[in-house]
Design a protein around this motif. Structure first.
Motif, PDB file in Angstrom:
ATOM      1  N   LEU A 118       0.820  -1.199   0.000  1.00 26.25           N
ATOM      2  CA  LEU A 118       0.000   0.000   0.000  1.00 26.25           C
ATOM      3  C   LEU A 118       0.858   1.255   0.000  1.00 26.25           C
ATOM      4  O   LEU A 118       1.816   1.363   0.764  1.00 26.25           O
ATOM      5  CB  LEU A 118      -0.924   0.015   1.219  1.00 26.25           C
ATOM      6  N   VAL A 119       0.522   2.174  -0.879  1.00 26.40           N
ATOM      7  CA  VAL A 119       1.090   3.520  -0.866  1.00 26.40           C
ATOM      8  C   VAL A 119      -0.011   4.386  -0.279  1.00 26.40           C
ATOM      9  O   VAL A 119      -0.897   4.862  -0.984  1.00 26.40           O
ATOM     10  CB  VAL A 119       1.476   3.968  -2.287  1.00 26.40           C
ATOM     11  N   HIS A 120       0.023   4.556   1.023  1.00 24.76           N
ATOM     12  CA  HIS A 120      -1.124   5.160   1.693  1.00 24.76           C
ATOM     13  C   HIS A 120      -0.710   6.300   2.605  1.00 24.76           C
ATOM     14  O   HIS A 120       0.453   6.439   2.972  1.00 24.76           O
ATOM     15  CB  HIS A 120      -1.902   4.108   2.489  1.00 24.76           C
ATOM     16  N   GLY A 121      -1.702   7.083   2.951  1.00 25.43           N
ATOM     17  CA  GLY A 121      -1.450   8.246   3.792  1.00 25.43           C
ATOM     18  C   GLY A 121      -1.441   7.943   5.268  1.00 25.43           C
ATOM     19  O   GLY A 121      -1.181   8.828   6.077  1.00 25.43           O
ATOM     20  N   GLU A 168       2.915  12.630  -0.632  1.00 24.87           N
ATOM     21  CA  GLU A 168       3.783  11.752  -1.424  1.00 24.87           C
ATOM     22  C   GLU A 168       2.968  10.719  -2.197  1.00 24.87           C
ATOM     23  O   GLU A 168       3.317  10.359  -3.324  1.00 24.87           O
ATOM     24  CB  GLU A 168       4.803  11.059  -0.514  1.00 24.87           C
ATOM     25  N   ARG A 169       1.895  10.257  -1.598  1.00 29.12           N
ATOM     26  CA  ARG A 169       1.002   9.345  -2.314  1.00 29.12           C
ATOM     27  C   ARG A 169       0.480  10.004  -3.583  1.00 29.12           C
ATOM     28  O   ARG A 169       0.465   9.396  -4.664  1.00 29.12           O
ATOM     29  CB  ARG A 169      -0.174   8.957  -1.419  1.00 29.12           C
ATOM     30  N   LEU A 206       6.965   3.073   3.248  1.00 31.58           N
ATOM     31  CA  LEU A 206       7.223   2.957   1.822  1.00 31.58           C
ATOM     32  C   LEU A 206       6.822   4.228   1.084  1.00 31.58           C
ATOM     33  O   LEU A 206       7.559   4.731   0.224  1.00 31.58           O
ATOM     34  CB  LEU A 206       6.422   1.763   1.276  1.00 31.58           C
ATOM     35  N   THR A 207       5.701   4.788   1.447  1.00 28.54           N
ATOM     36  CA  THR A 207       5.152   5.955   0.751  1.00 28.54           C
ATOM     37  C   THR A 207       6.087   7.147   0.781  1.00 28.54           C
ATOM     38  O   THR A 207       6.162   7.905  -0.193  1.00 28.54           O
ATOM     39  CB  THR A 207       3.802   6.341   1.384  1.00 28.54           C
ATOM     40  N   THR A 208       6.796   7.332   1.869  1.00 24.77           N
ATOM     41  CA  THR A 208       7.584   8.558   2.057  1.00 24.77           C
ATOM     42  C   THR A 208       9.068   8.356   1.769  1.00 24.77           C
ATOM     43  O   THR A 208       9.915   9.088   2.290  1.00 24.77           O
ATOM     44  CB  THR A 208       7.411   9.089   3.497  1.00 24.77           C
ATOM     45  N   PHE A 209       9.411   7.395   0.914  1.00 23.90           N
ATOM     46  CA  PHE A 209      10.825   7.100   0.698  1.00 23.90           C
ATOM     47  C   PHE A 209      11.599   8.305   0.171  1.00 23.90           C
ATOM     48  O   PHE A 209      12.772   8.492   0.496  1.00 23.90           O
ATOM     49  CB  PHE A 209      10.986   5.897  -0.236  1.00 23.90           C
ATOM     50  N   ARG A 210      10.977   9.148  -0.648  1.00 26.70           N
ATOM     51  CA  ARG A 210      11.685  10.313  -1.186  1.00 26.70           C
ATOM     52  C   ARG A 210      12.005  11.303  -0.073  1.00 26.70           C
ATOM     53  O   ARG A 210      13.129  11.837   0.002  1.00 26.70           O
ATOM     54  CB  ARG A 210      10.846  10.998  -2.263  1.00 26.70           C
ATOM     55  N   LEU A 211      11.050  11.570   0.808  1.00 23.61           N
ATOM     56  CA  LEU A 211      11.286  12.500   1.909  1.00 23.61           C
ATOM     57  C   LEU A 211      12.370  11.975   2.843  1.00 23.61           C
ATOM     58  O   LEU A 211      13.184  12.747   3.366  1.00 23.61           O
ATOM     59  CB  LEU A 211       9.987  12.741   2.684  1.00 23.61           C
ATOM     60  N   LEU A 242       2.301   1.710 -12.033  1.00 21.59           N
ATOM     61  CA  LEU A 242       3.047   1.052 -10.959  1.00 21.59           C
ATOM     62  C   LEU A 242       2.428   1.383  -9.610  1.00 21.59           C
ATOM     63  O   LEU A 242       2.325   0.528  -8.732  1.00 21.59           O
ATOM     64  CB  LEU A 242       4.515   1.480 -10.989  1.00 21.59           C
ATOM     65  N   VAL A 243       2.020   2.618  -9.441  1.00 20.86           N
ATOM     66  CA  VAL A 243       1.278   3.054  -8.255  1.00 20.86           C
ATOM     67  C   VAL A 243      -0.122   3.428  -8.731  1.00 20.86           C
ATOM     68  O   VAL A 243      -0.280   4.345  -9.543  1.00 20.86           O
ATOM     69  CB  VAL A 243       1.950   4.251  -7.561  1.00 20.86           C
TER      70      VAL A 243
END
Length: 545
Positions: free
Chosen positions: A69-72, A91-92, A379-384, A102-103
């Motif tokens: 899940l790419v979730h908030g 980020e989501r 997982l969702t916030t990997f860039r931050l 992909l997402v």
């Protein structure tokens, strides 16, 4: 000489590793999950000479075993983690826009029953905040008759209605590979099966500052020393192992999350269905994923050896099946319906809470004698997380190349031409999974390889492409991470292994003996760690289930 993304013969790999050991790096990143991949990408964008090493395969650990899940983090609102929820929601939205295919959006349905918690109004308040953070508004509540059209197989007794909201889902391992692909395109280097054996110290440093890493090649056995201005420990739940070489105290609480995979026809859910488990009130979900239905997740202390693959326990199987029986009683789901299982270990910062579900999910960054550890997070916030890590390293690195603050996480890919009978959704999926290489994937297909493997959304050509270009060292890399066939097909895909061999053996350059050996090892691994437990051992790590 540098390593390209292809699987190299042993001699070439050894020569390439020797060449890398003679280079001076700005940064060595240890850990090939989403955190390490994200740091490599952002470092490469800034022009740093960055090397990522992974002791096993890319995404071998948590980043191929998540809930997808790419979730908030809706449930984190209840814990008062408003900042984490805000960052995750934003980020989501970025990933939904930039990694389409992909997402993907995933709607969630939550039934409202008489006397069950949380009630409608409390849940709606949380969803209103959730929408506000995302800068959007949507209808959430549906009366019982409309809600049953969205989730027709749920229990009907005392049903008052239900609420719906939207999050997102992904193939977590492919997300890691896509990020690594982008990083390599910008000059980053990433090598799997190259483990960090020992931290190296600077001779001229009075405080024993870390100046590099001694690496051991798991594929060829060689030992190499690489030196760098900074070393980043991005090993997630394994981060304390390196930190303890520094004499640092343990700070992580490994938590296991386990999942079941069922055929879509046995648990048909167009919407994801979310519920609070009747045993302990924890959220459990079932949602469509890659042609099957995924059910999760547990949240228990993991007391087993972290160097061994995690596996679901009998107690966790019963826990998840009880949730399904509670929410979908008319389907009469049993163990016999389970295609596969998987378990992953989450890197959670230990604050001593009795309930592991109450531990925070934000990330942490620690600098200890020149070793920067980055762990925790989502997982969702990997860039931050990657940007935060680089901020901590600014004073130790050369001036970076200028970057655009609003640059996309992933570079846009060109649309695929309408050819080969691919449906629009299949073309979009290939673009999301392979980015600028999607056209080359299609061009690699031989007769019949642009069709999907039954019961999955995977195309046969994806096996050929992975074997040819994606650093497959073992068969498990191909079937558990480059593709997810080991999770989506009964018996780990045993019925398809003959065709998989016909497609991939030549691309891999394996002898008949090597293929037989790899196949036996893969099937043994699958039986031990991805099937239902064959026994009922006492598991001290499952005390909170």
């Amino acid at each position: 000489m540098t390593l390209d993304p292809k699987a190299l013969p042993d001699v070439q790999r050894t020569q390439a590793l020797q060449a890398l050991a003679h280079r001076e790096w700005d940064m060595v990143i240890i850990g090939g999950g989403i955190t390490g991949a994200g740091i490599l990408l952002e470092a490469a964008r800034r022009g740093y000479k960055a090397l990522l090493v992974e002791q096993r395969d890319f995404a071998w650990g948590t980043s191929s075993r998540s809930s997808k899940l790419v979730h908030g983090g809706l449930r984190y609102l209840k814990e008062g983690q408003l900042g984490l929820t805000r960052d995750s929601v934003r980020e989501r939205q970025n990933l939904l826009r930039e990694a389409r295919g992909l997402v993907e959006p995933q709607s969630f349905a939550f039934a409202d029953y008489q006397g069950r918690k949380p009630g409608r109004w409390l849940f709606q308040l949380g969803l209103a905040v959730y929408d506000w953070l995302a800068g959007q508004r949507a209808r959430h509540h549906y009366p019982a008759d409309e809600f049953l059209m969205l989730a027709p197989h749920i229990a009907r007794t005392d049903l008052k209605g239900g609420l719906c909201y939207t999050d997102a889902k992904t193939d977590d391992a492919r997300l890691v590979l896509r990020v690594l692909q982008e990083a390599r395109g910008l000059g980053g280097v990433a090598i799997n099966y190259l483990g960090a054996e020992q931290l190296l110290r600077a001779d001229d440093s009075s405080d024993g500052r870390v100046s590099g890493v001694q690496l051991r090649d798991a594929a060829g056995g060689g030992v190499y020393q690489v030196h760098a201005k900074v070393v980043v420990n991005a090993t997630g739940a394994w981060a304390d192992i390196l930190r303890q070489q520094q004499g640092a105290p343990r700070r992580l609480r490994p938590l296991r999350g386990s999942h079941l995979v069922l055929p879509a026809w046995r648990l048909p859910v167009a919407q994801a269905v979310s519920l609070m488990h009747p045993q302990d009130g924890r959220p459990v979900f079932a949602f469509p994923w890659e042609g099957a239905t995924l059910v999760g997740t547990t949240d228990v202390d993991h007391g087993a050896d972290l160097q061994q693959e995690a596996r679901i326990t009998e107690a966790e199987v019963r826990y998840l099946l009880a949730a399904l029986d509670f929410q979908f009683p008319q389907l009469q789901l049993t163990r016999a319906d389970v295609i596969a299982t998987y378990a992953g270990v989450r890197p959670v910062i230990d604050t001593g809470k009795a309930d592991p579900s109450k531990e925070g999910r934000d990330h942490a960054v620690w600098m200890e004698q020149g070793l920067l550890t980055v762990t925790g997070g989502k997982l969702t916030t990997f860039r931050l997380i990657a940007l935060d890590a680089l901020r901590h390293l600014e004073s130790l690195l050369p001036p970076p190349n200028p970057t655009q603050p609003d640059a996309p996480v992933l570079a846009p890919s060109s649309p695929l031409p309408v050819q080969g009978g691919l449906a629009t959704q299949q073309r979009q999926r290939l673009q999301g999974h392979y980015g600028s290489l999607a056209g080359a994937v299609v061009a690699a297909a031989q007769a019949g390889e642009l069709s999907a493997i039954s019961g999955t959304e995977t195309l046969w050509v994806e096996l050929r492409w992975a074997a040819r270009t994606e650093t497959v060292v073992h068969l498990q890399d191909l079937l558990l991470r480059r593709t997810r066939l080991g999770l989506l097909l009964r018996g780990g895909g045993i019925e398809h292994l003959a065709r998989i061999r016909a497609i991939c053996q030549g691309e891999l350059g394996w002898s008949d003996a090597r293929w037989v050996q790899e196949q036996a090892a893969y099937l043994a691994l699958w039986q031990q760690h991805y099937s239902l437990p064959q026994d009922t051992p006492t598991d001290t790590g499952s005390k909170h289930v």
